[in-house]
Design a protein around this motif. Structure first.
Motif, short mmCIF file in Angstrom:
data_model
loop_
_atom_site.label_atom_id
_atom_site.label_comp_id
_atom_site.label_asym_id
_atom_site.label_seq_id
_atom_site.Cartn_x
_atom_site.Cartn_y
_atom_site.Cartn_z
N ALA A 32 -8.52 -3.82 6.91
CA ALA A 32 -9.04 -3.30 5.64
C ALA A 32 -9.86 -2.03 5.81
O ALA A 32 -10.17 -1.36 4.83
CB ALA A 32 -9.89 -4.37 4.96
N LEU A 65 -6.95 -8.76 6.56
CA LEU A 65 -7.50 -8.47 5.24
C LEU A 65 -8.73 -9.34 4.97
O LEU A 65 -8.77 -10.50 5.38
CB LEU A 65 -6.45 -8.74 4.15
CG LEU A 65 -5.13 -7.99 4.28
CD1 LEU A 65 -4.19 -8.42 3.18
CD2 LEU A 65 -5.35 -6.48 4.26
N GLN A 86 -7.82 0.98 1.82
CA GLN A 86 -6.62 0.65 2.57
C GLN A 86 -5.56 1.73 2.36
O GLN A 86 -5.56 2.43 1.35
CB GLN A 86 -6.08 -0.71 2.11
CG GLN A 86 -7.05 -1.85 2.35
CD GLN A 86 -6.60 -3.13 1.68
OE1 GLN A 86 -5.89 -3.10 0.69
NE2 GLN A 86 -7.03 -4.26 2.22
N ALA A 128 -3.40 -2.58 -3.25
CA ALA A 128 -3.76 -3.70 -2.38
C ALA A 128 -2.55 -4.62 -2.18
O ALA A 128 -1.76 -4.82 -3.12
CB ALA A 128 -4.92 -4.49 -2.97
#
Length: 425
Positions: free
Chosen positions: A134, A379, A346, A361
């Motif tokens: 992340a 993540l 990200q 995402a």
């Protein structure tokens, strides 16, 4: 030119990629791990000099290797943490290729699998694990323009106080990084302002046990992932200076000027929301909630742990908390540097798949993407609260590798459906 082929391509050679490699090997799945820099590069160069792990060595590790030579309760240095990952990758013989960047991964219609273009050539694979985590691209909000004449850096690039120009420093963001950097700068004799937003603030230790132990016995590490978009909770915790509870009242009384959330900039003045007292109060409530749950656990189990009434003593409010600032004139306060501890975004633009939501995402279930044969690792809250930690990503990687092994087993089936009469007929 012959194109190299493998079953699973792992993109990223940090803790997530290393964990994936271990479990893929255990499942006898051929794979390659690509790392655009060096193994554990973020720990080697993307942290400040004095950073230590936020959890003790006995806890923040992979299950199959200890931090040899370190006290179990030690908060190891960033360099030691990086070396641990390097040693672990060597121990499991992870097929990591350093200095190879993935440029693009596209599905091969009618053929199956993906064609992956890298800086070292092309690779065909059946599956992809995006293990880049992340924390990919540091984010600085567009609040203070460059022409303001203030040095602005992200906490990712902060190294030490001597790196900064002389003068006061504004630190924006009071999670673990921002709070620790503000503390370090204040100890170095700098005039420091710290912008404090909403946060959780657990005790570093209580009744003789570190908070990671408390979260474990209370079952809080295994809290299920919240709804998409609500996963991020800023947590202010530190292993620095032997590990001390991050208390903003203490920092304020030691000289750090606290402010609310940074709201805007105009005519040389940085303005703040009027939420400082609320944010600190909510952090205090989180702290007390953990103490209450710990006390209830001791009462329920009868475990012999010493009482610690001093943990509930509240420091007096510093002036900056009692009368919050609405803004500061940067020039008048002598602020020459702003450090933005404002997180990361990200970046999966290399993966040409319909696997993401409108925010970019990943859409997934425990790391299994909605796009066939695509998986994610590293993540936050991937499956549980502990997913961002070394041991947490190890368990997430096992689940992902097991799902891949299941798909491999189905792929090996060569029979065909048929009506077969029972032997008893």
């Amino acid at each position: 030119m012959t194109i190299e082929k493998t079953d699973t391509l792992v993109v990223g050679g940090g803790q997530a990629g290393i964990a994936a490699s271990e479990h893929l090997s255990n499942n006898n799945i051929p794979h390659i791990v690509l790392e655009k820099n060096r193994t554990a590069e973020a720990w080697r160069t993307g942290r400040w000099d004095a950073l230590v792990a936020n959890g003790p060595a006995w806890h923040d590790r992979f299950p199959n290797m200890l931090f040899e030579g370190n006290d179990p309760d030690e908060f190891v240095t960033k360099d030691r943490f990086a070396q641990y990952l390097i040693d672990y990758a060597a121990m499991i013989k992870a097929p990591i290729r350093e200095g190879v960047e993935v440029v693009e991964a596209t599905r091969q219609p009618g053929k199956g699998g993906f064609l992956v273009t890298t800086s070292a050539g092309e690779i065909e694979c059946n599956r992809i694990i995006a293990a880049t985590g992340a924390f990919q691209h540091p984010v600085i909000p567009p609040i203070v323009p460059e022409e303001a004449g203030i040095d602005q850096i992200h906490s990712f690039y902060y190294k030490n106080p001597k790196q900064l120009a002389d003068g006061a420093v504004m630190v924006v963001g009071a999670g673990s990084s921002g709070a620790q950097i503000a503390d370090e700068l204040n100890r170095a004799g700098r005039k420091v302002f710290l912008s404090v937003g909403p946060h959780d603030r657990p005790p570093r230790r209580y009744r003789g046990r570190d908070f990671v132990w408390w979260l474990g016995v209370l079952g809080l590490w295994d809290m299920a992932a919240p709804a998409p978009g609500t996963e991020h909770v800023t947590i202010s915790v530190s292993g620095a200076y032997g590990g001390r509870t991050m208390d903003f009242r203490r920092l304020g009384n030691e000289g750090v000027r606290l402010t609310g959330l940074t709201a805007g900039y105009a005519d040389g003045v940085l303005s703040f929301k009027g939420d400082l007292q609320e944010n600190v109060a909510n952090g205090d409530a989180n702290y007390k909630e953990v103490l209450d749950m710990a006390d209830a656990y001791v009462e329920r189990t009868g475990i012999a742990l010493p009482e610690e009434p001093e943990a509930r003593i509240v420091h007096p409010d510093p002036d900056s908390l009692a009368i919050p600032l609405t803004g500061i004139n940067l020039a008048e306060e002598g602020v020459t540097t702003i450090i933005w501890a404002t997180g990361f975004r990200q970046d999966f633009k290399w993966l040409k798949e319909d696997a993401f939501d409108e925010r970019g995402a990943p859409v997934h279930q425990r790391g299994v993407s909605k796009a066939p044969d695509v998986y994610f690792l590293g993540l936050p809250w991937q499956s549980r609260r502990g997913s961002s930690f070394l041991w947490g990503v190890w368990h997430d990687a096992k689940y992902v590798a097991d799902q891949i092994a299941i798909q491999c087993s189905y792929g090996k089936y060569e029979g065909e459906a048929a009506v077969v009469a029972s032997a008893a007929e």
